[in-house]
Scaffold this motif. Structure first.
Motif, PDB file in Angstrom:
ATOM      1  N   GLY A  32       0.894  -1.231  -0.116  1.00  0.00           N
ATOM      2  CA  GLY A  32      -0.119   0.078   0.060  1.00  0.00           C
ATOM      3  C   GLY A  32       0.716   1.271   0.198  1.00  0.00           C
ATOM      4  N   GLN A  33       2.097   1.237  -0.232  1.00  0.00           N
ATOM      5  CA  GLN A  33       2.921   2.399   0.031  1.00  0.00           C
ATOM      6  C   GLN A  33       3.064   3.236  -1.341  1.00  0.00           C
ATOM      7  OE1 GLN A  33       4.486   2.975   3.231  1.00  0.00           O
ATOM      8  NE2 GLN A  33       2.827   1.442   3.434  1.00  0.00           N
ATOM      9  N   SER A  34       2.696   2.561  -2.140  1.00  0.00           N
ATOM     10  CA  SER A  34       2.288   3.358  -3.653  1.00  0.00           C
ATOM     11  C   SER A  34       0.744   3.759  -3.702  1.00  0.00           C
ATOM     12  CB  SER A  34       2.878   2.638  -4.453  1.00  0.00           C
ATOM     13  OG  SER A  34       4.536   2.587  -4.730  1.00  0.00           O
ATOM     14  N   LEU A  35      -0.006   2.765  -3.404  1.00  0.00           N
ATOM     15  CA  LEU A  35      -1.460   2.889  -3.775  1.00  0.00           C
ATOM     16  C   LEU A  35      -2.030   3.684  -2.900  1.00  0.00           C
ATOM     17  CD1 LEU A  35      -4.088   1.701  -5.233  1.00  0.00           C
ATOM     18  CD2 LEU A  35      -4.087  -0.170  -3.638  1.00  0.00           C
ATOM     19  N   VAL A  36      -1.778   3.813  -1.666  1.00  0.00           N
ATOM     20  CA  VAL A  36      -2.492   4.486  -0.785  1.00  0.00           C
ATOM     21  C   VAL A  36      -2.410   6.153  -0.824  1.00  0.00           C
ATOM     22  CG1 VAL A  36      -3.050   5.217   1.828  1.00  0.00           C
ATOM     23  CG2 VAL A  36      -2.646   2.853   0.905  1.00  0.00           C
ATOM     24  N   PRO A  37      -1.146   6.325  -1.354  1.00  0.00           N
ATOM     25  CA  PRO A  37      -0.968   7.872  -1.533  1.00  0.00           C
ATOM     26  C   PRO A  37      -1.969   8.371  -2.874  1.00  0.00           C
ATOM     27  CG  PRO A  37       1.066   7.213  -0.909  1.00  0.00           C
ATOM     28  CD  PRO A  37       0.081   5.904  -1.133  1.00  0.00           C
ATOM     29  N   VAL A  38      -1.744   7.276  -3.772  1.00  0.00           N
ATOM     30  CA  VAL A  38      -2.417   7.508  -5.027  1.00  0.00           C
ATOM     31  C   VAL A  38      -4.205   7.621  -4.884  1.00  0.00           C
ATOM     32  CG1 VAL A  38      -3.164   6.600  -7.215  1.00  0.00           C
ATOM     33  CG2 VAL A  38      -1.074   6.510  -6.600  1.00  0.00           C
ATOM     34  N   LEU A  39      -4.381   6.664  -3.938  1.00  0.00           N
ATOM     35  CA  LEU A  39      -6.120   6.935  -3.555  1.00  0.00           C
ATOM     36  C   LEU A  39      -6.351   8.430  -2.692  1.00  0.00           C
ATOM     37  CD1 LEU A  39      -6.490   3.215  -2.343  1.00  0.00           C
ATOM     38  CD2 LEU A  39      -7.299   4.330  -4.486  1.00  0.00           C
ATOM     39  N   ALA A  40      -5.514   8.604  -1.817  1.00  0.00           N
ATOM     40  CA  ALA A  40      -5.624   9.759  -0.955  1.00  0.00           C
ATOM     41  C   ALA A  40      -5.614  10.881  -1.858  1.00  0.00           C
ATOM     42  CB  ALA A  40      -4.688   9.919   0.071  1.00  0.00           C
ATOM     43  N   MET A  41      -5.027  10.972  -2.970  1.00  0.00           N
ATOM     44  CA  MET A  41      -5.107  12.365  -3.967  1.00  0.00           C
ATOM     45  C   MET A  41      -6.116  12.183  -4.981  1.00  0.00           C
ATOM     46  SD  MET A  41      -1.013  13.345  -4.163  1.00  0.00           S
ATOM     47  CE  MET A  41      -0.375  11.641  -4.587  1.00  0.00           C
ATOM     48  N   ARG A  42      -6.768  11.104  -4.962  1.00  0.00           N
ATOM     49  CA  ARG A  42      -7.886  10.693  -5.874  1.00  0.00           C
ATOM     50  C   ARG A  42      -7.397  10.571  -7.288  1.00  0.00           C
ATOM     51  NH1 ARG A  42     -13.617  12.388  -3.450  1.00  0.00           N
ATOM     52  NH2 ARG A  42     -13.299  11.880  -1.158  1.00  0.00           N
ATOM     53  N   LEU A  43      -6.066  10.308  -7.376  1.00  0.00           N
ATOM     54  CA  LEU A  43      -5.573  10.282  -8.627  1.00  0.00           C
ATOM     55  C   LEU A  43      -5.945   8.767  -9.415  1.00  0.00           C
ATOM     56  CD1 LEU A  43      -1.805  11.138  -8.191  1.00  0.00           C
ATOM     57  CD2 LEU A  43      -3.870  12.432  -9.109  1.00  0.00           C
ATOM     58  N   GLY A  44      -6.538   8.035  -8.424  1.00  0.00           N
ATOM     59  CA  GLY A  44      -6.954   6.596  -8.697  1.00  0.00           C
ATOM     60  C   GLY A  44      -8.306   6.156  -7.920  1.00  0.00           C
ATOM     61  N   ARG A  45      -9.297   5.779  -8.515  1.00  0.00           N
ATOM     62  CA  ARG A  45     -10.610   5.554  -7.965  1.00  0.00           C
ATOM     63  C   ARG A  45     -11.268   3.799  -7.982  1.00  0.00           C
ATOM     64  NH1 ARG A  45     -14.240  11.157  -7.657  1.00  0.00           N
ATOM     65  NH2 ARG A  45     -12.556  12.603  -7.356  1.00  0.00           N
ATOM     66  N   PRO A  46     -10.411   3.248  -7.540  1.00  0.00           N
ATOM     67  CA  PRO A  46     -10.948   1.923  -8.084  1.00  0.00           C
ATOM     68  C   PRO A  46     -12.103   1.565  -7.023  1.00  0.00           C
ATOM     69  CG  PRO A  46      -9.049   1.631  -6.453  1.00  0.00           C
ATOM     70  CD  PRO A  46      -9.208   3.236  -6.971  1.00  0.00           C
ATOM     71  N   GLY A  47     -13.074   0.576  -7.618  1.00  0.00           N
ATOM     72  CA  GLY A  47     -14.275   0.404  -6.982  1.00  0.00           C
ATOM     73  C   GLY A  47     -14.109  -0.649  -5.733  1.00  0.00           C
ATOM     74  N   THR A  48     -12.782  -1.298  -5.958  1.00  0.00           N
ATOM     75  CA  THR A  48     -12.763  -2.557  -4.834  1.00  0.00           C
ATOM     76  C   THR A  48     -11.262  -2.459  -4.677  1.00  0.00           C
ATOM     77  OG1 THR A  48     -14.530  -3.775  -5.634  1.00  0.00           O
ATOM     78  CG2 THR A  48     -12.976  -4.960  -4.213  1.00  0.00           C
ATOM     79  N   LEU A  49     -10.700  -2.665  -3.372  1.00  0.00           N
ATOM     80  CA  LEU A  49      -9.259  -2.927  -3.084  1.00  0.00           C
ATOM     81  C   LEU A  49      -9.379  -4.600  -2.722  1.00  0.00           C
ATOM     82  CD1 LEU A  49      -8.092  -0.127  -1.055  1.00  0.00           C
ATOM     83  CD2 LEU A  49      -7.828  -0.524  -3.282  1.00  0.00           C
ATOM     84  N   VAL A  50      -8.468  -5.271  -3.271  1.00  0.00           N
ATOM     85  CA  VAL A  50      -8.265  -6.693  -3.152  1.00  0.00           C
ATOM     86  C   VAL A  50      -7.143  -6.780  -2.259  1.00  0.00           C
ATOM     87  CG1 VAL A  50      -7.984  -9.028  -4.061  1.00  0.00           C
ATOM     88  CG2 VAL A  50      -9.279  -7.178  -5.150  1.00  0.00           C
ATOM     89  N   ASP A  51      -7.117  -7.194  -0.930  1.00  0.00           N
ATOM     90  CA  ASP A  51      -6.300  -7.289   0.107  1.00  0.00           C
ATOM     91  C   ASP A  51      -5.595  -8.515  -0.079  1.00  0.00           C
ATOM     92  OD1 ASP A  51      -4.540  -7.291   2.348  1.00  0.00           O
ATOM     93  OD2 ASP A  51      -5.988  -6.590   3.756  1.00  0.00           O
ATOM     94  N   ILE A  52      -4.181  -8.915  -0.471  1.00  0.00           N
ATOM     95  CA  ILE A  52      -3.605 -10.244  -0.642  1.00  0.00           C
ATOM     96  C   ILE A  52      -2.581 -10.625   0.345  1.00  0.00           C
ATOM     97  CG2 ILE A  52      -3.935 -10.047  -3.169  1.00  0.00           C
ATOM     98  CD1 ILE A  52      -0.844  -9.543  -3.305  1.00  0.00           C
ATOM     99  N   THR A  53      -2.424  -9.778   1.482  1.00  0.00           N
ATOM    100  CA  THR A  53      -1.557  -9.433   2.286  1.00  0.00           C
ATOM    101  C   THR A  53      -1.340 -11.070   3.107  1.00  0.00           C
ATOM    102  OG1 THR A  53      -2.618  -8.606   4.294  1.00  0.00           O
ATOM    103  CG2 THR A  53      -1.180  -7.147   2.666  1.00  0.00           C
ATOM    104  N   ARG A  54      -2.642 -11.628   3.314  1.00  0.00           N
ATOM    105  CA  ARG A  54      -2.550 -12.770   3.994  1.00  0.00           C
ATOM    106  C   ARG A  54      -3.086 -14.056   3.179  1.00  0.00           C
ATOM    107  NH1 ARG A  54      -5.844 -11.298   9.637  1.00  0.00           N
ATOM    108  NH2 ARG A  54      -4.763  -9.351  10.271  1.00  0.00           N
ATOM    109  N   LEU A  55      -2.800 -14.023   1.916  1.00  0.00           N
ATOM    110  CA  LEU A  55      -2.850 -15.097   1.072  1.00  0.00           C
ATOM    111  C   LEU A  55      -1.864 -16.185   1.179  1.00  0.00           C
ATOM    112  CD1 LEU A  55      -4.293 -13.808  -2.393  1.00  0.00           C
ATOM    113  CD2 LEU A  55      -5.530 -14.819  -0.337  1.00  0.00           C
ATOM    114  N   PRO A  56      -2.324 -17.634   1.465  1.00  0.00           N
ATOM    115  CA  PRO A  56      -1.299 -18.504   1.695  1.00  0.00           C
ATOM    116  C   PRO A  56      -0.488 -18.631   0.516  1.00  0.00           C
ATOM    117  CG  PRO A  56      -3.528 -19.234   2.086  1.00  0.00           C
ATOM    118  CD  PRO A  56      -3.457 -17.962   1.430  1.00  0.00           C
TER     119      PRO A  56
END
Length: 280
Positions: A32-56
Motif C-alpha cells: 500500500g505504500q504506492s497505492l494509498v497515496p494515489v487513493l488519498a490524492m484521488r488520482l485513482g478511484r478503484p471500486g474495490t481493493l483486493v487485500d492479498i497480504t494474508r494469502l497462503p
C-alpha cells in the motif's frame, strides 16, 4: 484529502483474488505504500481493493532451482534483512535506496514492480538481472521476463484481471560483479538518475532508471573496463537513453551527465569485483 469510497475484499485464496479482479474496477493491495497515496490524492478511484497480504503462499522467500523466489506479499525490509538476499548481491546493494526504512517495512518487492514508477530501483534491478515476473489470471499462470514487464510509466504487461504472485531473481554465479548507484535530491526521494549493472567476464549489462518511462537495458561490454576507458562509452549511452523531459530538479542534459558518470563508476567497480571473484 481522503480516498473516494471503495469496497474492501480480503480473499482466502489466489483464485478468489483473481475472480474479484476479473470482475473489473479492482486494485490489489499488498504493502500500500504506492497505492494509498494515489487513493488519498484521488488520482485513482478503484471500486474495490483486493487485500492479498494474508494469502497462503505469497509470503514465501526461498532459493530454488538457482533462483530467489520472492512472493507478492514479502516486504522489502524482509528481503533486505534476509540471509537469502546474499545470493543476489544486486538486490542487497539496491534495497537501502528504496524509499525509507519505514516504507520498506510495509512496501513489497512485487508491489514496486507492479507500480512501475520510472524512478523505482527494483524494476531496474529485475531488468538488469533478467528476472521473471509470475502472473496468475483467469487463464492460469504465465511468466513474463522483467525486461518486458514494464511497458511504460506506471504501466505493465499485467492484465487488469491478473495478479502478480511473485518474482524470480537468478542467483549470482561465480565470477560476477555488480554495481548500483543513484542520485536523488535527498535520501529516499525519487532518483534523478540511477544505474544497476552486472558484469561477468567480458560481458556487462546496464539498466538505467529515472531517465525514461521505464528501465532501459543495454549491453555495455567493453575491452577497457577502467573508469577512464568507460566514460566515452557511458557518456554516449547516456545521451542515447535519457529521453525524459527536464523539470525543476534537473534538465535532460543534467540527467544525462549524471547517468554517464554513475554508469562508468559502477561498471568499473563491478569489473573489479568480478576479477577478484575469479582470482579468489
Amino acid at each position: 484529502m481522503k480516498a473516494a469510497p471503495f469496497a474492501y475484499c480480503r480473499p482466502d485464496s489466489v483464485d478468489e483474488a483473481v475472480d474479484v479482479l476479473a470482475g473489473g474496477d479492482a486494485k490489489v493491495l499488498a504493502g500500500g505504500q504506492s497505492l494509498v497515496p494515489v487513493l488519498a490524492m484521488r488520482l485513482g478511484r478503484p471500486g474495490t481493493l483486493v487485500d492479498i497480504t494474508r494469502l497462503p503462499g505469497l509470503d514465501s522467500l526461498v532459493i530454488e532451482d538457482g533462483q530467489l523466489h520472492v512472493g507478492a506479499a514479502v516486504r522489502q525490509r524482509t528481503v533486505e534483512r534476509s540471509a537469502e538476499v546474499a545470493s543476489v548481491p544486486l538486490i542487497r546493494r539496491a534495497m537501502p535506496f528504496v524509499g525509507h526504512r519505514e516504507l520498506r517495512s510495509r512496501g513489497t518487492v512485487c508491489g514496486s514492480l507492479a507500480h512501475a514508477d520510472p524512478a523505482a530501483e527494483l524494476p531496474a534491478v529485475a531488468a538488469c538481472l533478467g528476472a521473471s515476473v509470475v502472473l496468475r489470471g483467469p487463464g492460469g499462470e504465465r511468466v513474463v521476463p522483467a525486461r518486458d514487464f514494464v511497458t511504460g510509466a506506471m504501466t505493465t504487461a499485467a492484465g487488469p484481471d491478473e495478479l502478480v504472485t511473485g518474482v524470480r531473481f537468478p542467483v549470482a554465479a561465480d565470477g560476477e560483479g555488480f554495481g548500483f548507484a543513484e542520485i536523488a535530491r535527498r535520501h529516499g526521494d525519487f532518483a534523478l538518475a540511477g544505474v544497476a549493472v552486472r558484469v561477468r567476464g567480458d560481458e556487462a549489462v546496464l539498466a538505467a532508471f529515472g531517465v525514461s518511462d521505464r528501465p532501459v537495458v543495454r549491453d555495455v561490454s567493453i575491452t577497457d573496463p577502467t573508469e577512464a576507458g568507460l566514460r566515452p562509452v557511458t557518456d554516449a549511452l547516456a545521451h542515447e537513453v535519457v529521453d525524459t523531459d527536464g523539470d525543476a530538479h534537473g534538465s535532460r542534459g543534467y540527467r544525462a551527465r549524471l547517468l554517464g558518470v554513475l554508469a562508468a563508476r559502477e561498471l568499473a567497480r563491478a569489473h573489479r569485483d568480478a576479477s577478484q571473484e575469479v582470482t579468489a
